[in-house]
Design a protein around this motif. Structure first.
Motif, PDB file in Angstrom:
ATOM      1  N   MET A   1       0.835  -1.188   0.000  1.00  0.00           N
ATOM      2  CA  MET A   1       0.000   0.000   0.000  1.00  0.00           C
ATOM      3  C   MET A   1       0.878   1.248   0.000  1.00  0.00           C
ATOM      4  O   MET A   1       1.940   1.259   0.583  1.00  0.00           O
ATOM      5  CB  MET A   1      -0.894   0.016   1.228  1.00  0.00           C
ATOM      6  N   SER A   2       0.362   2.260  -0.629  1.00  0.00           N
ATOM      7  CA  SER A   2       1.049   3.545  -0.696  1.00  0.00           C
ATOM      8  C   SER A   2       0.110   4.613  -0.160  1.00  0.00           C
ATOM      9  O   SER A   2      -1.043   4.692  -0.565  1.00  0.00           O
ATOM     10  CB  SER A   2       1.422   3.842  -2.138  1.00  0.00           C
ATOM     11  N   THR A   3       0.616   5.440   0.748  1.00  0.00           N
ATOM     12  CA  THR A   3      -0.192   6.503   1.334  1.00  0.00           C
ATOM     13  C   THR A   3       0.382   7.852   0.940  1.00  0.00           C
ATOM     14  O   THR A   3       1.594   8.059   1.019  1.00  0.00           O
ATOM     15  CB  THR A   3      -0.206   6.379   2.869  1.00  0.00           C
ATOM     16  N   GLN A   4      -0.500   8.760   0.508  1.00  0.00           N
ATOM     17  CA  GLN A   4      -0.082  10.106   0.137  1.00  0.00           C
ATOM     18  C   GLN A   4      -0.966  11.107   0.861  1.00  0.00           C
ATOM     19  O   GLN A   4      -2.159  10.874   1.024  1.00  0.00           O
ATOM     20  CB  GLN A   4      -0.209  10.324  -1.365  1.00  0.00           C
ATOM     21  N   PHE A   5      -0.362  12.229   1.260  1.00  0.00           N
ATOM     22  CA  PHE A   5      -1.100  13.311   1.903  1.00  0.00           C
ATOM     23  C   PHE A   5      -0.808  14.602   1.163  1.00  0.00           C
ATOM     24  O   PHE A   5       0.343  14.884   0.828  1.00  0.00           O
ATOM     25  CB  PHE A   5      -0.695  13.465   3.376  1.00  0.00           C
ATOM     26  N   ASN A   6      -1.869  15.375   0.884  1.00  0.00           N
ATOM     27  CA  ASN A   6      -1.714  16.679   0.237  1.00  0.00           C
ATOM     28  C   ASN A   6      -2.641  17.686   0.896  1.00  0.00           C
ATOM     29  O   ASN A   6      -3.753  17.342   1.303  1.00  0.00           O
ATOM     30  CB  ASN A   6      -2.061  16.593  -1.252  1.00  0.00           C
ATOM     31  N   LEU A   7      -2.171  18.924   0.982  1.00  0.00           N
ATOM     32  CA  LEU A   7      -2.993  20.034   1.453  1.00  0.00           C
ATOM     33  C   LEU A   7      -3.201  20.953   0.256  1.00  0.00           C
ATOM     34  O   LEU A   7      -2.246  21.532  -0.267  1.00  0.00           O
ATOM     35  CB  LEU A   7      -2.305  20.770   2.598  1.00  0.00           C
ATOM     36  N   HIS A   8      -4.447  21.042  -0.207  1.00  0.00           N
ATOM     37  CA  HIS A   8      -4.778  21.811  -1.404  1.00  0.00           C
ATOM     38  C   HIS A   8      -5.373  23.157  -1.023  1.00  0.00           C
ATOM     39  O   HIS A   8      -6.204  23.238  -0.122  1.00  0.00           O
ATOM     40  CB  HIS A   8      -5.808  21.057  -2.254  1.00  0.00           C
ATOM     41  N   THR A   9      -4.957  24.214  -1.721  1.00  0.00           N
ATOM     42  CA  THR A   9      -5.581  25.520  -1.595  1.00  0.00           C
ATOM     43  C   THR A   9      -6.713  25.578  -2.608  1.00  0.00           C
ATOM     44  O   THR A   9      -6.520  25.297  -3.790  1.00  0.00           O
ATOM     45  CB  THR A   9      -4.573  26.646  -1.856  1.00  0.00           C
ATOM     46  N   VAL A  10      -7.908  25.923  -2.132  1.00  0.00           N
ATOM     47  CA  VAL A  10      -9.114  25.854  -2.950  1.00  0.00           C
ATOM     48  C   VAL A  10      -9.779  27.221  -2.971  1.00  0.00           C
ATOM     49  O   VAL A  10      -9.829  27.915  -1.957  1.00  0.00           O
ATOM     50  CB  VAL A  10     -10.093  24.805  -2.370  1.00  0.00           C
ATOM     51  N   GLY A  11     -10.310  27.581  -4.125  1.00  0.00           N
ATOM     52  CA  GLY A  11     -11.024  28.842  -4.269  1.00  0.00           C
ATOM     53  C   GLY A  11     -12.457  28.626  -4.704  1.00  0.00           C
ATOM     54  O   GLY A  11     -12.990  27.519  -4.619  1.00  0.00           O
ATOM     55  N   THR A  12     -13.073  29.678  -5.218  1.00  0.00           N
ATOM     56  CA  THR A  12     -14.501  29.651  -5.546  1.00  0.00           C
ATOM     57  C   THR A  12     -14.797  29.497  -7.030  1.00  0.00           C
ATOM     58  O   THR A  12     -15.952  29.330  -7.400  1.00  0.00           O
ATOM     59  CB  THR A  12     -15.181  30.946  -5.070  1.00  0.00           C
ATOM     60  N   THR A  13     -13.783  29.541  -7.889  1.00  0.00           N
ATOM     61  CA  THR A  13     -14.067  29.553  -9.317  1.00  0.00           C
ATOM     62  C   THR A  13     -13.606  28.323 -10.085  1.00  0.00           C
ATOM     63  O   THR A  13     -14.280  27.904 -11.013  1.00  0.00           O
ATOM     64  CB  THR A  13     -13.444  30.794  -9.996  1.00  0.00           C
ATOM     65  N   THR A  14     -12.474  27.751  -9.734  1.00  0.00           N
ATOM     66  CA  THR A  14     -11.928  26.619 -10.484  1.00  0.00           C
ATOM     67  C   THR A  14     -11.851  25.380  -9.597  1.00  0.00           C
ATOM     68  O   THR A  14     -11.153  25.391  -8.579  1.00  0.00           O
ATOM     69  CB  THR A  14     -10.515  26.948 -11.010  1.00  0.00           C
ATOM     70  N   PRO A  15     -12.552  24.294  -9.977  1.00  0.00           N
ATOM     71  CA  PRO A  15     -12.458  23.065  -9.197  1.00  0.00           C
ATOM     72  C   PRO A  15     -11.020  22.529  -9.174  1.00  0.00           C
ATOM     73  O   PRO A  15     -10.291  22.639 -10.164  1.00  0.00           O
ATOM     74  CB  PRO A  15     -13.373  22.092  -9.937  1.00  0.00           C
TER      75      PRO A  15
END
Length: 94
Positions: free
Chosen positions: A1-15
């Motif tokens: 198994m491979s585990t990955q973690f990401n913290l994404h910056t999200v806005g209101t216009t582009t998914p």
């Protein structure tokens, strides 16, 4: 198994694509709204803050089991919000 973690910056216009198609056997995805206020919206490629599959409350998380061909996107109710994503690839037995 491979585990990955990401913290994404999200806005209101582009998914933002948080779970792309992969070449594995599938994966478990957990998305957490790590913001003290505001919503993260989870859905397909056309997700908006009014057309979504799931509205994620502040400081809450949701998990999905995806096939290798599934994708998930997020968008937010405000600018510069954060979505934490942990992905655990599943293995199959031969």
């Amino acid at each position: 198994m491979s585990t990955q973690f990401n913290l994404h910056t999200v806005g209101t216009t582009t998914p933002v694509l948080v779970a792309p198609v992969d070449d594995g056997s599938g994966r478990d995805i957990t998305i957490q709204n790590v913001n003290p206020s505001g919503y993260i919206y989870v859905g397909g490629e056309g997700v908006t803050n009014s057309n979504y599959g799931y509205r994620l409350l502040p400081d809450h998380a949701i998990s999905f089991e995806l096939t290798s061909q599934d994708e998930l996107y997020v968008i937010a109710s405000g600018s510069n919000m954060k979505a934490a994503v942990i992905s655990i690839n599943l293995e199959t037995e031969d």
